[in-house]
Design a protein around this motif. Sequence first.
Motif, mmCIF file in Angstrom:
data_model
loop_
_atom_site.group_PDB
_atom_site.id
_atom_site.type_symbol
_atom_site.label_atom_id
_atom_site.label_comp_id
_atom_site.label_asym_id
_atom_site.label_seq_id
_atom_site.Cartn_x
_atom_site.Cartn_y
_atom_site.Cartn_z
ATOM 1 N N PHE A 15 0.929 -0.750 0.605
ATOM 2 C CA PHE A 15 0.713 0.665 0.281
ATOM 3 C C PHE A 15 0.219 0.837 -1.156
ATOM 4 N N GLN A 16 -0.880 0.130 -1.430
ATOM 5 C CA GLN A 16 -1.537 0.303 -2.729
ATOM 6 C C GLN A 16 -1.878 1.768 -2.965
ATOM 7 N N SER A 17 -2.209 2.471 -1.910
ATOM 8 C CA SER A 17 -2.382 3.926 -1.957
ATOM 9 C C SER A 17 -1.805 4.517 -0.680
ATOM 10 N N TYR A 18 -1.429 5.781 -0.753
ATOM 11 C CA TYR A 18 -0.925 6.487 0.423
ATOM 12 C C TYR A 18 -1.919 7.592 0.767
ATOM 13 N N SER A 19 -2.655 7.371 1.847
ATOM 14 C CA SER A 19 -3.721 8.296 2.239
ATOM 15 C C SER A 19 -3.390 8.927 3.588
ATOM 16 N N ILE A 20 -3.497 10.247 3.663
ATOM 17 C CA ILE A 20 -3.316 10.949 4.929
ATOM 18 C C ILE A 20 -4.604 11.684 5.292
ATOM 19 N N ILE A 77 -5.319 11.357 -0.985
ATOM 20 C CA ILE A 77 -4.411 10.308 -1.448
ATOM 21 C C ILE A 77 -3.374 10.931 -2.370
ATOM 22 N N LEU A 78 -2.110 10.687 -2.062
ATOM 23 C CA LEU A 78 -0.999 11.271 -2.809
ATOM 24 C C LEU A 78 -0.403 10.266 -3.787
ATOM 25 N N PRO A 79 0.316 10.731 -4.801
ATOM 26 C CA PRO A 79 0.882 9.807 -5.795
ATOM 27 C C PRO A 79 1.820 8.780 -5.177
ATOM 28 N N LEU A 80 1.684 7.542 -5.625
ATOM 29 C CA LEU A 80 2.602 6.475 -5.221
ATOM 30 C C LEU A 80 2.561 5.406 -6.297
ATOM 31 N N PHE A 81 3.702 5.184 -6.926
ATOM 32 C CA PHE A 81 3.796 4.168 -7.977
ATOM 33 C C PHE A 81 5.258 3.770 -8.131
ATOM 34 N N VAL A 82 5.465 2.660 -8.840
ATOM 35 C CA VAL A 82 6.809 2.140 -9.096
ATOM 36 C C VAL A 82 7.034 2.088 -10.596
ATOM 37 N N PRO A 83 8.192 2.595 -11.095
ATOM 38 C CA PRO A 83 9.200 3.320 -10.335
ATOM 39 C C PRO A 83 8.829 4.790 -10.195
ATOM 40 N N MET A 84 9.035 5.348 -9.009
ATOM 41 C CA MET A 84 8.817 6.768 -8.757
ATOM 42 C C MET A 84 10.184 7.381 -8.467
ATOM 43 N N GLU A 85 10.609 8.288 -9.299
ATOM 44 C CA GLU A 85 11.947 8.853 -9.160
ATOM 45 C C GLU A 85 12.039 9.737 -7.916
ATOM 46 N N GLU A 86 13.260 9.863 -7.410
ATOM 47 C CA GLU A 86 13.493 10.675 -6.212
ATOM 48 C C GLU A 86 12.987 12.107 -6.403
#
Length: 381
Positions: A288-293, A351-360
């Motif tokens: 999930f390098q990116s999250y695309s819907i 494409i929506l934000p997705l990274f580590v660490p991503m807080e709840e």
Amino acid sequence: MIPIAKPYLTQDEAQAAYDTILTGWITQGPKVQEFEEKFATYTGAKYAVAVSNCTTALHLAMIVAGIGEGDEVICPSMSYIATANAIKYVGATPVFAEVQPNTYNLDPDDAEKRITDKTKAILIVHQIGMPADIDAFHELCEKYNLKLIEDAACAVGSSYKGSKIGSHSELVCFSFHPRKVISTGDGGMITTSREDYYQRLKLLRQHGMSVNDRVRHEANKVIFEDHVEIGYNYRLTDIQAAVGIKQLEKLDWIVAERRKIAYAYNEAFKGIDFIQLPAEEEEYLSNFQSYSIYLKESCPLDRNIIMQELLDKGIASRRGIMNSHRESAYKKLYSNLVLPVSEDLQDNSVILPLFVPMEEKEISSVINTFLSIVVPTFTTT
């Protein structure tokens, strides 16, 4: 602002870079070799060759595969433009084929229809970290005596049928750009199972130099190098490699964390009939390098309006993956080309934000804000 992505770099990487700087050996030295060996072990490949970025990796892959002037290489248009550019660098022609609507990856059936007597290779892309159907393309290449090259720029840490991406083909190219799952600032890697490719790739990345700097430095007698063919300055620095080693140690954990975020998105959006979620078939594991819907025709709002409203509320997003044949650099060359699936996915995906660490709270903010925009009756619980 919640960004679309950001690299996960810690004190570990900073210390590794610092320590390497103080050794006095800062380019194409022992840390590069260590990174290569550990990357090969991680992916299950026989060899790995570090280079300056994934575009240069693809360029060198084209060269060692014997692709040149007059050849055709089938690839998706729906990919970052570097995929097509690497084909052009060697004088070959990109032949754009259609992608599958559920994975954004090259469609084997459409690719086969575009094979001609000029076709030399197929360049598959594991788009946004989702593995392509490697076996189907191996069968296709064996049937027509073609080379298979993998653009795995986004796919480090992803797996296909139980094995890490990087172990399935003769030439697999990775990226360590900051938008990728692990980063060295910039950088790339090529994995290969062939010793002849391995040896030539090492030559080509360093001006075709027959004896590298490290061998000459460690020698107890004078050695003069020769430049056996015209090569390139595509080296990775030891500073970057030191960072890469630390990143590689965390890769499986990073992938697991990214998958948790993707699952949270899937759970939140699964009941909305106008949203197509990312597909992940059995034995395919995405990083999930990116999250695309994908937003279906029944979506009440235009994709661009949704993106602007997200931005107004402090959340970054990106359009669907580009179609290279629609970019100015290629538009005139492919003026008659129509790829309805690829074009529709570009125009109606977000494409929506997705990274580590991503807080709840950041994950919840993205979900709740997106739903409040596209579902007028949505209320936060």
